[in-house]
Design a protein around this motif. Sequence first.
Motif, PDB file in Angstrom:
ATOM      1  N   LYS A  70      11.417  -4.515 -10.089  1.00 49.21           N
ATOM      2  CA  LYS A  70      10.181  -4.108 -10.782  1.00 49.21           C
ATOM      3  C   LYS A  70       9.452  -5.378 -11.444  1.00 49.21           C
ATOM      4  O   LYS A  70       8.170  -5.053 -11.040  1.00 49.21           O
ATOM      5  N   ALA A  71       9.875  -6.400 -11.741  1.00 48.60           N
ATOM      6  CA  ALA A  71       8.900  -7.335 -12.194  1.00 48.60           C
ATOM      7  C   ALA A  71       8.196  -7.989 -11.297  1.00 48.60           C
ATOM      8  O   ALA A  71       7.101  -8.298 -11.410  1.00 48.60           O
ATOM      9  N   ILE A  72       9.013  -8.429 -10.133  1.00 49.76           N
ATOM     10  CA  ILE A  72       8.238  -9.138  -8.934  1.00 49.76           C
ATOM     11  C   ILE A  72       7.390  -8.198  -8.345  1.00 49.76           C
ATOM     12  O   ILE A  72       6.470  -8.751  -7.885  1.00 49.76           O
ATOM     13  N   SER A  73       7.743  -6.924  -8.326  1.00 50.84           N
ATOM     14  CA  SER A  73       6.915  -5.986  -7.557  1.00 50.84           C
ATOM     15  C   SER A  73       5.548  -5.799  -8.456  1.00 50.84           C
ATOM     16  O   SER A  73       4.489  -5.690  -7.978  1.00 50.84           O
ATOM     17  N   GLU A  74       5.563  -5.875  -9.749  1.00 48.50           N
ATOM     18  CA  GLU A  74       4.480  -5.753 -10.566  1.00 48.50           C
ATOM     19  C   GLU A  74       3.583  -7.065 -10.431  1.00 48.50           C
ATOM     20  O   GLU A  74       2.434  -7.136 -10.442  1.00 48.50           O
ATOM     21  N   LYS A  75       4.019  -8.217 -10.368  1.00 47.72           N
ATOM     22  CA  LYS A  75       3.342  -9.424 -10.062  1.00 47.72           C
ATOM     23  C   LYS A  75       2.783  -9.593  -8.818  1.00 47.72           C
ATOM     24  O   LYS A  75       1.681  -9.747  -8.783  1.00 47.72           O
ATOM     25  N   ILE A  76       3.461  -8.937  -7.611  1.00 49.38           N
ATOM     26  CA  ILE A  76       2.936  -8.921  -6.358  1.00 49.38           C
ATOM     27  C   ILE A  76       1.928  -8.125  -6.265  1.00 49.38           C
ATOM     28  O   ILE A  76       0.757  -8.115  -5.789  1.00 49.38           O
ATOM     29  N   ASP A  77       1.771  -6.817  -7.059  1.00 47.14           N
ATOM     30  CA  ASP A  77       0.746  -5.846  -7.320  1.00 47.14           C
ATOM     31  C   ASP A  77      -0.479  -6.505  -7.579  1.00 47.14           C
ATOM     32  O   ASP A  77      -1.443  -6.355  -7.174  1.00 47.14           O
ATOM     33  N   GLU A  78      -0.096  -7.016  -8.844  1.00 46.00           N
ATOM     34  CA  GLU A  78      -1.311  -7.713  -9.609  1.00 46.00           C
ATOM     35  C   GLU A  78      -2.178  -8.800  -8.855  1.00 46.00           C
ATOM     36  O   GLU A  78      -3.259  -8.742  -8.764  1.00 46.00           O
ATOM     37  N   LEU A  79      -1.218  -9.461  -8.169  1.00 40.37           N
ATOM     38  CA  LEU A  79      -1.717 -10.709  -7.167  1.00 40.37           C
ATOM     39  C   LEU A  79      -2.617 -10.061  -6.018  1.00 40.37           C
ATOM     40  O   LEU A  79      -3.703 -10.497  -5.755  1.00 40.37           O
ATOM     41  N   LEU A  80      -2.132  -8.966  -5.508  1.00 39.56           N
ATOM     42  CA  LEU A  80      -2.920  -8.445  -4.431  1.00 39.56           C
ATOM     43  C   LEU A  80      -4.090  -7.561  -4.890  1.00 39.56           C
ATOM     44  O   LEU A  80      -5.209  -7.535  -4.168  1.00 39.56           O
ATOM     45  N   ARG A  81      -3.953  -6.937  -5.946  1.00 41.11           N
ATOM     46  CA  ARG A  81      -5.172  -6.143  -6.544  1.00 41.11           C
ATOM     47  C   ARG A  81      -6.309  -6.856  -6.905  1.00 41.11           C
ATOM     48  O   ARG A  81      -7.283  -6.817  -6.728  1.00 41.11           O
ATOM     49  N   LYS A 120       1.016  -1.154  -0.177  1.00 41.60           N
ATOM     50  CA  LYS A 120       0.046  -0.045   0.026  1.00 41.60           C
ATOM     51  C   LYS A 120       0.683   1.371   0.026  1.00 41.60           C
ATOM     52  O   LYS A 120       0.274   2.237  -0.412  1.00 41.60           O
ATOM     53  N   GLU A 121       2.028   0.970   0.553  1.00 40.64           N
ATOM     54  CA  GLU A 121       2.850   2.351   0.729  1.00 40.64           C
ATOM     55  C   GLU A 121       3.820   2.486  -0.528  1.00 40.64           C
ATOM     56  O   GLU A 121       4.539   3.360  -0.626  1.00 40.64           O
ATOM     57  N   GLY A 122       3.717   1.302  -1.589  1.00 37.76           N
ATOM     58  CA  GLY A 122       4.397   1.550  -2.779  1.00 37.76           C
ATOM     59  C   GLY A 122       5.806   1.239  -2.738  1.00 37.76           C
ATOM     60  O   GLY A 122       6.808   1.874  -3.271  1.00 37.76           O
ATOM     61  N   GLN A 123       6.100   0.366  -1.654  1.00 38.25           N
ATOM     62  CA  GLN A 123       7.680   0.115  -1.062  1.00 38.25           C
ATOM     63  C   GLN A 123       7.996  -1.403  -1.362  1.00 38.25           C
ATOM     64  O   GLN A 123       8.948  -1.866  -0.856  1.00 38.25           O
ATOM     65  N   LEU A 124       7.412  -2.101  -2.292  1.00 37.27           N
ATOM     66  CA  LEU A 124       7.703  -3.328  -2.758  1.00 37.27           C
ATOM     67  C   LEU A 124       9.172  -3.524  -3.142  1.00 37.27           C
ATOM     68  O   LEU A 124       9.776  -4.493  -2.795  1.00 37.27           O
ATOM     69  N   GLU A 125       9.478  -2.558  -3.925  1.00 31.54           N
ATOM     70  CA  GLU A 125      10.993  -2.672  -4.331  1.00 31.54           C
ATOM     71  C   GLU A 125      11.770  -2.515  -3.345  1.00 31.54           C
ATOM     72  O   GLU A 125      13.154  -2.836  -3.355  1.00 31.54           O
ATOM     73  N   GLU A 126      11.494  -2.096  -2.153  1.00 33.14           N
ATOM     74  CA  GLU A 126      12.564  -2.029  -1.174  1.00 33.14           C
ATOM     75  C   GLU A 126      12.762  -3.185  -0.360  1.00 33.14           C
ATOM     76  O   GLU A 126      13.861  -3.375   0.383  1.00 33.14           O
ATOM     77  N   ILE A 127      12.079  -4.205  -0.631  1.00 33.54           N
ATOM     78  CA  ILE A 127      12.435  -5.414  -0.147  1.00 33.54           C
ATOM     79  C   ILE A 127      13.376  -6.027  -0.818  1.00 33.54           C
ATOM     80  O   ILE A 127      13.605  -6.233  -2.147  1.00 33.54           O
ATOM     81  N   PRO A 128      14.546  -6.637  -0.118  1.00 32.70           N
ATOM     82  CA  PRO A 128      15.856  -7.158  -0.846  1.00 32.70           C
ATOM     83  C   PRO A 128      15.339  -8.559  -1.691  1.00 32.70           C
ATOM     84  O   PRO A 128      14.409  -9.064  -1.514  1.00 32.70           O
ATOM     85  N   GLY A 129      15.803  -8.380  -2.910  1.00 39.37           N
ATOM     86  CA  GLY A 129      15.529  -9.204  -4.092  1.00 39.37           C
ATOM     87  C   GLY A 129      14.420  -8.766  -4.879  1.00 39.37           C
ATOM     88  O   GLY A 129      14.079  -9.707  -5.754  1.00 39.37           O
TER      89      GLY A 129
END
Length: 68
Positions: free
Chosen positions: A24-35, A12-21
């Motif tokens: 952008k690609a994984i962040s987009e997939k997590i976003d799609e899955l959660l939305r 929700k804070e738009g900070q997925l890419e701050e997680i080690p590893g």
Amino acid sequence: MSLGRDVNEVWKEGQLEEIPGVGKAISEKIDELLRTGKLEFLEKLKKEVPPSLADWLRCPDWAQKRWP
């Protein structure tokens, strides 16, 4: 590894890419899955890969053999 907080908060804070590893690609997939609750890439794979492939991968010698 533990984030120490709920991944939904990080998302929700738009900070997925701050997680080690997580790039952008994984962040987009997590976003799609959660939305949406779905992952288009996974749905596509389910249509393309026969379910019986998992049975072949359970064969001890088959899954570990290195092909030229």
